[in-house]
Design a protein around this motif. Structure first.
Motif, PDB file in Angstrom:
ATOM      1  N   GLY A   1       0.800  -1.223   0.000  1.00 27.83           N
ATOM      2  CA  GLY A   1       0.000   0.000   0.000  1.00 27.83           C
ATOM      3  C   GLY A   1       0.828   1.267   0.000  1.00 27.83           C
ATOM      4  O   GLY A   1       0.342   2.329  -0.429  1.00 27.83           O
ATOM      5  N   THR A   2       2.083   1.182   0.459  1.00 28.84           N
ATOM      6  CA  THR A   2       2.932   2.380   0.450  1.00 28.84           C
ATOM      7  C   THR A   2       3.192   2.882  -0.965  1.00 28.84           C
ATOM      8  O   THR A   2       3.583   4.032  -1.151  1.00 28.84           O
ATOM      9  N   SER A   3       2.979   2.028  -1.969  1.00 28.96           N
ATOM     10  CA  SER A   3       3.185   2.455  -3.357  1.00 28.96           C
ATOM     11  C   SER A   3       2.263   3.607  -3.732  1.00 28.96           C
ATOM     12  O   SER A   3       2.586   4.410  -4.613  1.00 28.96           O
ATOM     13  N   LEU A   4       1.108   3.709  -3.055  1.00 30.64           N
ATOM     14  CA  LEU A   4       0.175   4.786  -3.359  1.00 30.64           C
ATOM     15  C   LEU A   4       0.690   6.144  -2.898  1.00 30.64           C
ATOM     16  O   LEU A   4       0.192   7.175  -3.352  1.00 30.64           O
ATOM     17  N   ALA A   5       1.683   6.146  -2.006  1.00 40.07           N
ATOM     18  CA  ALA A   5       2.249   7.414  -1.543  1.00 40.07           C
ATOM     19  C   ALA A   5       2.958   8.158  -2.670  1.00 40.07           C
ATOM     20  O   ALA A   5       3.206   9.357  -2.570  1.00 40.07           O
ATOM     21  N   SER A   6       3.257   7.443  -3.752  1.00 39.06           N
ATOM     22  CA  SER A   6       3.909   8.091  -4.897  1.00 39.06           C
ATOM     23  C   SER A   6       3.006   9.156  -5.513  1.00 39.06           C
ATOM     24  O   SER A   6       3.488  10.109  -6.126  1.00 39.06           O
ATOM     25  N   ILE A   7       1.690   9.028  -5.323  1.00 37.79           N
ATOM     26  CA  ILE A   7       0.748   9.949  -5.950  1.00 37.79           C
ATOM     27  C   ILE A   7       0.828  11.346  -5.335  1.00 37.79           C
ATOM     28  O   ILE A   7       0.432  12.341  -5.959  1.00 37.79           O
ATOM     29  N   ILE A   8       1.336  11.450  -4.099  1.00 33.07           N
ATOM     30  CA  ILE A   8       1.477  12.769  -3.467  1.00 33.07           C
ATOM     31  C   ILE A   8       2.938  13.231  -3.479  1.00 33.07           C
ATOM     32  O   ILE A   8       3.294  14.192  -2.791  1.00 33.07           O
ATOM     33  N   GLY A   9       3.772  12.532  -4.240  1.00 36.79           N
ATOM     34  CA  GLY A   9       5.142  12.988  -4.442  1.00 36.79           C
ATOM     35  C   GLY A   9       6.185  12.404  -3.522  1.00 36.79           C
ATOM     36  O   GLY A   9       7.353  12.813  -3.580  1.00 36.79           O
ATOM     37  N   PHE A  10       5.803  11.439  -2.681  1.00 37.29           N
ATOM     38  CA  PHE A  10       6.799  10.819  -1.808  1.00 37.29           C
ATOM     39  C   PHE A  10       7.612   9.810  -2.611  1.00 37.29           C
ATOM     40  O   PHE A  10       7.049   8.930  -3.268  1.00 37.29           O
ATOM     41  N   VAL A  11       8.931   9.941  -2.578  1.00 36.59           N
ATOM     42  CA  VAL A  11       9.794   9.101  -3.408  1.00 36.59           C
ATOM     43  C   VAL A  11      10.129   7.808  -2.667  1.00 36.59           C
ATOM     44  O   VAL A  11      11.095   7.729  -1.922  1.00 36.59           O
TER      45      VAL A  11
END
Length: 218
Positions: free
Chosen positions: A157-167
């Protein structure tokens, strides 16, 4: 300018794993604290506390994680609170994990035989002592397998953090793909990395579940 996929690109993706693992660890640790409070609230004798905890669970289980990330990141910005993607992702995932772990652990607490609780009442133990010394130690054995199983889902689920710009791992793959235009190679590596992280945990969860099932049959 398009560049070829080389060692630098490979290591950029691999080193992004540390941020995926760190975000997972922070969210799981925070979710464990929140989840324990939610689970205890769900089995509380206080009707108001039970319904508040149930509402929290329904809210976060009934809405997409992606929307929760959006609301935390962009919602606070509307009210003038600038927030870093790392903090937003950790906070949203912590709330998400609290709801799911709370419900998982509530089921594990209720799986403890009723006679154990009645015996602790007969001994005059307080609610705190009953939970600490009788119920939670037994519930924790049941909880290991589903908790590890949820951890696997949380890492993915951490992969969705990419949508807010977290690398993290997925965002690193997106960056390299935009520079190399080799999506099969890039996202194949990303998928393989997730598999290497999650597969051992899935095997461990399955073994623990089988071990508990075998113990329960004796």
């Amino acid at each position: 300018m398009i560049r070829p996929f080389g060692p630098n690109e490979f290591w950029f993706i691999v080193f992004a794993v540390q941020w995926t693992l760190l975000l997972s660890a922070v969210a799981f640790a925070g979710g464990a604290i929140g989840g324990l409070l939610i689970a205890l609230g769900r089995v509380s004798d206080n009707k108001v506390v039970r319904y508040l905890c149930l509402g929290f669970i329904r809210l976060f289980q009934g809405t997409p994680l992606l929307m929760q990330l959006f609301l935390v990141f962009f919602g606070l910005s509307i009210f003038g609170f600038g927030i870093d993607p790392w903090i937003a992702a950790a906070f949203a995932l912590t709330l998400h994990a609290s709801a799911f772990l709370g419900e998982i652990w509530r089921g594990c607490i209720e799986a403890v035989p009723r006679g154990q609780t009645e015996a602790s009442w007969a001994l005059g133990l307080s609610y705190f002592d009953r939970m600490k010394s009788v119920v939670l130690p037994q519930a924790s054995r049941v909880a290991v397998a589903p908790t590890v199983g949820f951890l696997v889902q949380l890492i993915k689920g951490t992969s969705l953090a990419s949508i807010i710009g977290f690398v993290e791992l997925t965002r690193a793959g997106q960056i390299i793909n935009n520079a190399t235009f080799e999506p099969f190679k890039v996202f194949g590596l990303v998928a393989l990395t997730y598999f290497i992280i999650c597969w051992p945990l899935s095997i461990y969860a399955r073994r623990m579940e089988n071990r508990f099932a075998a113990t329960a049959r004796r």
